[in-house]
Design an enzyme around this catalytic site. Structure first.
Site, mmCIF file in Angstrom:
data_model
loop_
_atom_site.group_PDB
_atom_site.id
_atom_site.type_symbol
_atom_site.label_atom_id
_atom_site.label_comp_id
_atom_site.label_asym_id
_atom_site.label_seq_id
_atom_site.Cartn_x
_atom_site.Cartn_y
_atom_site.Cartn_z
ATOM 1 N N CYS A 115 0.826 -1.209 0.000
ATOM 2 C CA CYS A 115 0.000 0.000 0.000
ATOM 3 C C CYS A 115 0.863 1.262 0.000
ATOM 4 O O CYS A 115 0.458 2.299 -0.528
ATOM 5 C CB CYS A 115 -0.946 0.007 1.195
ATOM 6 S SG CYS A 115 -0.123 -0.130 2.802
ATOM 7 N N HIS A 427 -1.079 1.076 7.657
ATOM 8 C CA HIS A 427 -1.635 1.128 6.306
ATOM 9 C C HIS A 427 -1.501 2.526 5.724
ATOM 10 O O HIS A 427 -1.695 3.530 6.423
ATOM 11 C CB HIS A 427 -3.109 0.713 6.345
ATOM 12 C CG HIS A 427 -3.753 0.600 4.999
ATOM 13 N ND1 HIS A 427 -3.259 -0.221 4.014
ATOM 14 C CD2 HIS A 427 -4.841 1.220 4.470
ATOM 15 C CE1 HIS A 427 -4.030 -0.115 2.928
ATOM 16 N NE2 HIS A 427 -4.984 0.760 3.182
#
Length: 505
Positions: A115, A427
């Protein structure tokens, strides 16, 4: 290392001496074949003696040198056209279909803690001049170990071109060339999967690679597009804090990212940026004192780029835990940013003419649009000028230095956020401006519209997504203004409510 040279037969084509490393996942091999044939990995069927190669392991396929492997699959352009679908109304669409109908841009599949890379790619995609320079690049991807700047530049060019089709794709080749150039990003955890990496490090390293291969556009003394449109230049002065007998040393430094330093007194972005201009307590050898002494370093900006990248210095390395611990403090950032008071006096004088034009335009909007359409309408219209075509706006660069910023004013264009407690976990998500007050949240393969107000809430203060990298674009000034009603009439009518005023020190 189990490495082989094999033959691959695809239709009438035969590829000789294709290198395969079975220590790597089969998807890496499929990425190689994609580079050779243009067949997307999910469309490839690879067989050896009746056994079909899967995506997870080589267990079913036993390779040896000079083995002949058969590949089946067709490229996108060779696929037969699909029958026309029956009309579907908006109220009957699910979220995926609605996003497609609204022309949502392509997402990027997460290939296992990737990510950080996906968010960087989505944010950099918002710089149109970078896209132009990449499209002019003629280099090719080389998936051999050790490939670097050429492969990364070509891979990013090809990836953006594929993303322009609007289909969510796995950025396999981009990941492979990134791993080849920077083995640190290919580190694996105890379970065998890729470790999470620092998005800021990925951003910087990708810019450094692109810096070597992208060519500058016209009217610039800069050697490449990255320095031209994203390069910051500062004049520095180093002075010994322990004696006046040692003269100050002046120098010039160049940056691709400008750091926002966070301490207990910083509540706003502007304050943190000003902290960057003074570094105290630096230790170095003093020839006058004959020993290590304390120095202070001051910086003033002598060149502003069109696109300003700001890193929020939210991570501090803790040796005991061996992690980059996160500073969760709430730091407000504006939609419109003014860098004037951080610039050297000579640059400030050069900025003043364009700033005067902006002031005249703002006054005209308040006087004309504000009175005619009510309070707040002038702010909406001013923000919508960012959506005007470039040919309808004044040049935002200085003559002879295309890519520079000639006003000191910026508008927020992209935000890269982090959710978690350390840079190597959690994330990352990219948030990019679309039109007016509408933004897009690019969370790997999920791309969804959000309001500008939601983006401004990413300022920190908890475990929610927190702004880590901010990308500001040059503020645009319409050519038709100052009593000419055509400015208001040519801007989009559907303006979102509210607006962020410029932050001041």
């Amino acid at each position: 290392m189990p490495s082989f040279k094999i033959k691959v037969k695809w239709g009438k084509e035969l590829f000789q001496d294709v290198e395969v490393n079975t220590d790597e996942e089969p998807m890496v091999f499929k990425a190689q074949l994609f580079a050779l044939t243009g067949v997307q990995p999910e469309r490839q069927k690879i067989m050896l003696k009746g056994a079909i190669l899967g995506d997870a392991s080589w267990d079913k396929v036993k390779l040896r040198d000079n083995a002949m492997v058969l590949m089946m699959g067709t490229k996108d352009e060779d696929m037969p056209s699909m029958p026309v679908e029956k009309t579907k109304f908006v109220e009957d669409m699910d979220e995926h279909e609605l996003n497609k109908a609204l022309e949502m841009p392509a997402g990027l599949q997460n290939l296992g803690n990737t990510c950080y890379m996906n968010a960087v790619i989505q944010c950099l995609k918002t710089v149109p001049e970078l896209r132009t320079s990449l499209s002019n690049y003629s280099g090719r991807v080389n998936l051999a170990q050790g490939s670097d700047a050429e492969s990364i530049t070509a891979a990013l060019r090809d990836l953006y071109k594929t993303m322009d089709t609007g289909s969510t794709i796995p950025p396999i080749i981009m990941l492979q060339v990134l791993h080849n150039a920077f083995p640190l990003f290919a580190e694996r955890g105890e379970q065998g999967g890729y470790k999470q990496q620092d998005a800021n490090e990925c951003w910087y390293q990708m810019l450094r690679m692109l810096q070597q291969k992208t060519e500058a556009l016209s009217e610039s003394s800069k050697g490449n597009a990255i320095e031209q449109f994203m390069g910051i230049e500062c004049e520095t002065e180093m002075k010994c804090a322990e004696t006046d007998d040692e003269p100050a040393k002046k120098d010039v430094e160049k940056f691709l990212l400008f750091n926002c330093y966070i301490d207990k007194d910083v509540k706003y972005l502007h304050t943190g940026l000003k902290n960057r201009l003074l570094e105290t307590g630096l230790e170095k050898h003093s020839d006058v004192l004959g020993r290590t002494a304390q120095y202070n370093k001051t910086l003033t900006i002598t060149r502003l780029p069109g696109y300003l990248t700001i890193t929020m210095m939210r991570f501090q390395f803790k040796a005991k835990e061996a992690v980059n611990a996160k500073i969760l403090k709430d730091i407000k950032f504006p939609v419109m940013l003014d860098m004037f008071d951080m610039c050297a006096p000579d640059l400030q004088e050069k900025l003043k003419p364009m700033r005067t034009k902006f002031k005249d335009y703002e006054d005209w909007l308040v006087e004309t649009v504000g009175k005619a359409k009510g309070k707040g309408e002038s702010t909406k219209q001013e923000k919508l000028t960012q959506d005007l075509p470039l040919e309808e706006c004044e040049d935002w660069s200085f003559p002879g230095d295309k890519g520079s910023n000639n006003s000191g004013y910026y508008c927020l264009q992209a935000v890269l956020t982090h959710k978690g407690r350390s840079s190597n976990s959690g994330h990352y998500v990219g948030w990019v401006r679309n039109k007016a007050d509408t933004w897009l949240k690019c969370d790997d393969d999920e791309v969804s519209p959000v309001h500008e107000e939601d983006v401004l809430k990413l300022s920190g203060g908890g475990d929610w997504h927190t702004a880590y990298i901010l990308l500001y674009a040059p503020r645009r000034l319409p050519k038709n203004r100052g009593g000419d009603e055509s400015t208001a009439s040519t801007t989009p009518a559907a303006a979102a409510e509210g607006g962020e005023k410029m932050e001041t020190s």
